[in-house]
Motif scaffolding. Structure first.
Motif, PDB file in Angstrom:
ATOM      1  N   ALA A  88       0.769  -1.102  -0.118  1.00  0.00           N
ATOM      2  CA  ALA A  88       0.090   0.126  -0.036  1.00  0.00           C
ATOM      3  C   ALA A  88       0.883   1.362   0.184  1.00  0.00           C
ATOM      4  O   ALA A  88       0.560   2.365  -0.816  1.00  0.00           O
ATOM      5  CB  ALA A  88      -0.899  -0.055   1.138  1.00  0.00           C
ATOM      6  N   LEU A  89       1.951   1.190   0.794  1.00  0.00           N
ATOM      7  CA  LEU A  89       2.625   2.368   0.911  1.00  0.00           C
ATOM      8  C   LEU A  89       3.703   2.604  -0.247  1.00  0.00           C
ATOM      9  O   LEU A  89       3.874   3.900  -0.624  1.00  0.00           O
ATOM     10  CB  LEU A  89       3.609   2.250   2.132  1.00  0.00           C
ATOM     11  N   GLY A  90       4.088   1.514  -0.839  1.00  0.00           N
ATOM     12  CA  GLY A  90       5.429   1.608  -1.823  1.00  0.00           C
ATOM     13  C   GLY A  90       4.744   1.604  -3.082  1.00  0.00           C
ATOM     14  O   GLY A  90       5.449   2.298  -3.930  1.00  0.00           O
ATOM     15  N   ILE A  91       3.889   1.010  -3.565  1.00  0.00           N
ATOM     16  CA  ILE A  91       3.305   0.499  -4.762  1.00  0.00           C
ATOM     17  C   ILE A  91       1.893   1.458  -4.931  1.00  0.00           C
ATOM     18  O   ILE A  91       1.609   2.130  -5.874  1.00  0.00           O
ATOM     19  CB  ILE A  91       3.079  -0.812  -5.286  1.00  0.00           C
ATOM     20  N   GLY A  92       1.240   1.254  -3.831  1.00  0.00           N
ATOM     21  CA  GLY A  92      -0.122   2.013  -3.874  1.00  0.00           C
ATOM     22  C   GLY A  92      -0.090   3.548  -3.767  1.00  0.00           C
ATOM     23  O   GLY A  92      -0.974   4.473  -4.233  1.00  0.00           O
ATOM     24  N   LYS A  93       0.941   4.129  -3.095  1.00  0.00           N
ATOM     25  CA  LYS A  93       1.333   5.500  -3.005  1.00  0.00           C
ATOM     26  C   LYS A  93       0.281   6.062  -2.440  1.00  0.00           C
ATOM     27  O   LYS A  93      -0.634   7.241  -2.737  1.00  0.00           O
ATOM     28  CB  LYS A  93       1.362   6.123  -4.493  1.00  0.00           C
ATOM     29  N   VAL A  94      -0.199   5.416  -1.123  1.00  0.00           N
ATOM     30  CA  VAL A  94      -1.251   6.146  -0.512  1.00  0.00           C
ATOM     31  C   VAL A  94      -0.881   7.553   0.306  1.00  0.00           C
ATOM     32  O   VAL A  94       0.281   7.755   0.292  1.00  0.00           O
ATOM     33  CB  VAL A  94      -1.789   5.232   0.954  1.00  0.00           C
ATOM     34  N   LYS A  95      -2.047   8.352   0.532  1.00  0.00           N
ATOM     35  CA  LYS A  95      -1.728   9.838   0.764  1.00  0.00           C
ATOM     36  C   LYS A  95      -0.995   9.589   2.405  1.00  0.00           C
ATOM     37  O   LYS A  95      -1.492   9.005   3.213  1.00  0.00           O
ATOM     38  CB  LYS A  95      -2.981  10.386   0.670  1.00  0.00           C
ATOM     39  N   GLY A  96      -0.108  10.315   2.424  1.00  0.00           N
ATOM     40  CA  GLY A  96       0.408  10.648   3.699  1.00  0.00           C
ATOM     41  C   GLY A  96       1.369   9.585   3.941  1.00  0.00           C
ATOM     42  O   GLY A  96       1.674   9.115   5.220  1.00  0.00           O
ATOM     43  N   ARG A  97       2.033   8.828   3.040  1.00  0.00           N
ATOM     44  CA  ARG A  97       2.698   7.470   3.046  1.00  0.00           C
ATOM     45  C   ARG A  97       3.944   7.928   3.891  1.00  0.00           C
ATOM     46  O   ARG A  97       4.754   7.055   4.732  1.00  0.00           O
ATOM     47  CB  ARG A  97       2.936   7.067   1.789  1.00  0.00           C
ATOM     48  N   THR A 150       7.863  -3.656   7.288  1.00  0.00           N
ATOM     49  CA  THR A 150       7.162  -2.446   6.590  1.00  0.00           C
ATOM     50  C   THR A 150       8.054  -1.518   5.964  1.00  0.00           C
ATOM     51  O   THR A 150       8.231  -1.101   4.930  1.00  0.00           O
ATOM     52  CB  THR A 150       6.079  -1.968   7.198  1.00  0.00           C
ATOM     53  N   TYR A 151       8.923  -1.020   6.831  1.00  0.00           N
ATOM     54  CA  TYR A 151      10.016   0.222   6.391  1.00  0.00           C
ATOM     55  C   TYR A 151      10.928  -0.315   5.334  1.00  0.00           C
ATOM     56  O   TYR A 151      11.263   0.107   4.476  1.00  0.00           O
ATOM     57  CB  TYR A 151      10.617   0.464   7.641  1.00  0.00           C
ATOM     58  N   LEU A 152      11.398  -1.715   5.574  1.00  0.00           N
ATOM     59  CA  LEU A 152      12.305  -2.164   4.405  1.00  0.00           C
ATOM     60  C   LEU A 152      11.642  -2.575   3.183  1.00  0.00           C
ATOM     61  O   LEU A 152      12.341  -2.108   2.203  1.00  0.00           O
ATOM     62  CB  LEU A 152      12.836  -3.614   5.149  1.00  0.00           C
ATOM     63  N   LEU A 153      10.531  -3.105   3.231  1.00  0.00           N
ATOM     64  CA  LEU A 153       9.894  -3.448   2.103  1.00  0.00           C
ATOM     65  C   LEU A 153       9.320  -2.169   1.074  1.00  0.00           C
ATOM     66  O   LEU A 153       9.298  -2.417   0.023  1.00  0.00           O
ATOM     67  CB  LEU A 153       8.782  -4.619   2.243  1.00  0.00           C
ATOM     68  N   THR A 154       9.053  -1.225   1.803  1.00  0.00           N
ATOM     69  CA  THR A 154       8.566   0.035   1.255  1.00  0.00           C
ATOM     70  C   THR A 154       9.674   0.390   0.536  1.00  0.00           C
ATOM     71  O   THR A 154       9.426   0.996  -0.737  1.00  0.00           O
ATOM     72  CB  THR A 154       7.950   0.990   2.265  1.00  0.00           C
ATOM     73  N   SER A 155      10.871   0.454   1.025  1.00  0.00           N
ATOM     74  CA  SER A 155      11.981   1.032   0.207  1.00  0.00           C
ATOM     75  C   SER A 155      12.179   0.183  -1.160  1.00  0.00           C
ATOM     76  O   SER A 155      12.688   0.644  -2.101  1.00  0.00           O
ATOM     77  CB  SER A 155      13.366   1.167   1.188  1.00  0.00           C
ATOM     78  N   VAL A 156      11.820  -1.192  -0.864  1.00  0.00           N
ATOM     79  CA  VAL A 156      12.024  -2.129  -1.952  1.00  0.00           C
ATOM     80  C   VAL A 156      10.928  -1.961  -2.994  1.00  0.00           C
ATOM     81  O   VAL A 156      11.300  -1.836  -4.300  1.00  0.00           O
ATOM     82  CB  VAL A 156      12.210  -3.484  -1.686  1.00  0.00           C
ATOM     83  N   TYR A 157       9.735  -1.957  -2.560  1.00  0.00           N
ATOM     84  CA  TYR A 157       8.631  -1.547  -3.490  1.00  0.00           C
ATOM     85  C   TYR A 157       8.522  -0.332  -4.158  1.00  0.00           C
ATOM     86  O   TYR A 157       7.971  -0.280  -5.325  1.00  0.00           O
ATOM     87  CB  TYR A 157       7.237  -2.076  -2.918  1.00  0.00           C
ATOM     88  N   GLN A 158       9.156   0.622  -3.644  1.00  0.00           N
ATOM     89  CA  GLN A 158       9.320   2.068  -4.243  1.00  0.00           C
ATOM     90  C   GLN A 158       9.878   1.976  -5.728  1.00  0.00           C
ATOM     91  O   GLN A 158       9.669   2.673  -6.531  1.00  0.00           O
ATOM     92  CB  GLN A 158       9.816   3.067  -3.373  1.00  0.00           C
ATOM     93  N   GLU A 159      10.848   1.115  -5.843  1.00  0.00           N
ATOM     94  CA  GLU A 159      11.947   0.740  -7.002  1.00  0.00           C
ATOM     95  C   GLU A 159      11.322  -0.323  -7.788  1.00  0.00           C
ATOM     96  O   GLU A 159      12.008  -0.987  -8.542  1.00  0.00           O
ATOM     97  CB  GLU A 159      13.230   0.436  -6.467  1.00  0.00           C
ATOM     98  N   PHE A 160      10.050  -0.703  -7.438  1.00  0.00           N
ATOM     99  CA  PHE A 160       9.633  -1.874  -8.217  1.00  0.00           C
ATOM    100  C   PHE A 160       9.520  -1.498  -9.723  1.00  0.00           C
ATOM    101  O   PHE A 160       8.678  -0.635  -9.990  1.00  0.00           O
ATOM    102  CB  PHE A 160       8.001  -2.336  -7.808  1.00  0.00           C
TER     103      PHE A 160
END
Length: 294
Positions: free
Chosen positions: A113-122, A173-183
């Motif tokens: 949700a945070l890395g790929i979904g780009k939710v508001k206020g992520r 969550t903190y680690l995977l979000t940084s990974v999914y942002q570069e998916f």
């Protein structure tokens, strides 16, 4: 009169002389330092193993660094029977396994949700998870203790599973979000063109691609939960609910044990975690290598 030019002499270039391979002293220094570090890490485990199979008489006569005259298994057997170690082993295994599975699953959903979904206020969510990772357990123990009493989960393995699932998932969550942002966006666009929804994209595209990273998280979550002592000591007061670290600490604090039985308890307490690490070592190495290559 015709003048004939002398034939030009061509000189062949001499082949380059290969420089003799010289040994690099820095390499040997690094290897020696790594070998010394390996011996420092392995030495305590070897000493514990030797003393675990040593009789009290051999320990008294030769000290902790002497080799046993014969293998003495009574210390391990007595400790196993004294603390009902099989029960404690099962408590630690099922707790660590559930936390690892649920922690990875919750981390995937949050990071998706945070890395790929780009939710508001992520960004604020990531700051929240980062601060949660920095909080010491001593700060959390009283509110968690009060809350577990209110919901009647005190002295239950379920409370430990819930607490450590949330704690481990904050890091995941903190680690995977940084990974999914570069998916890779090409894969997401291809799944969208094929008509895949969000759930199908998650389970069919995102998770298979990030499987090495998930394997690293699973291994870390399992070992971290297995080694936890403070919160299980507070929340698991019954003998039948105690985990391996708690059983070791309580036994050594309440009952008199000789050095050989203490070594036996330390050996069989750390051995399951070592076996788990060796089994999943390939997964851990593959995940770290994949992250480095990326």
């Amino acid at each position: 009169m015709t003048v004939t030019a002398a034939p030009a002499t061509t000189t062949k270039a001499a082949p380059p002389v290969k420089a003799a391979k010289r040994s690099n002293p820095v390499r040997f220094v690094i290897l020696a330092a790594l070998l010394a570090l390996l011996l420092i890490v392995i030495a305590p485990l070897l000493i514990i193993t030797i003393n675990a199979v040593k009789s009290p008489a051999d320990y008294a006569s030769g000290g902790p660094l002497s080799l046993p005259l014969h293998l003495y298994w009574d210390g391990i057997v007595d400790f196993w029977n004294r603390v009902s170690f099989g029960e404690k082993l099962w408590n630690s295994f099922i707790t660590s396994l559930l936390v690892a599975v649920l922690g990875v699953l919750l981390s995937i959903l949050n990071a998706y949700a945070l890395g790929i979904g780009k939710v508001k206020g992520r960004l604020w969510f990531l700051v929240f998870f980062l601060v949660a990772n920095l909080l010491p357990q001593e700060v959390l123990v009283y509110p968690l203790y009060f809350l577990s009493k209110q919901v009647h989960l005190y002295d239950s393995l379920i409370s430990i599973v819930i607490i450590f699932t949330v704690i481990q998932a904050a890091f995941g969550t903190y680690l995977l979000t940084s990974v999914y942002q570069e998916f890779p966006t090409e894969l997401l666009d291809a799944a969208d063109v094929d008509g895949a929804g969000r759930w199908r994209t998650l389970w069919s595209v995102v998770i298979p691609v990030s499987r090495p990273t998930l394997g690293v998280l699973f291994t870390f979550f399992f070992i971290w939960t297995w080694n936890e002592f403070f919160l299980p000591l507070v929340f698991l007061v019954s003998n039948e609910n105690q985990t391996v670290p708690v059983a070791l600490g309580v036994l050594q604090g309440d009952r008199l044990m000789d050095a050989t039985m203490t070594s036996a308890s330390g050996l069989i307490g750390i051995l399951p975690a070592m076996i788990f690490f060796l089994v999943f070592q390939r997964t851990l190495t593959r995940g770290i290598t994949a992250g480095a290559i990326k």
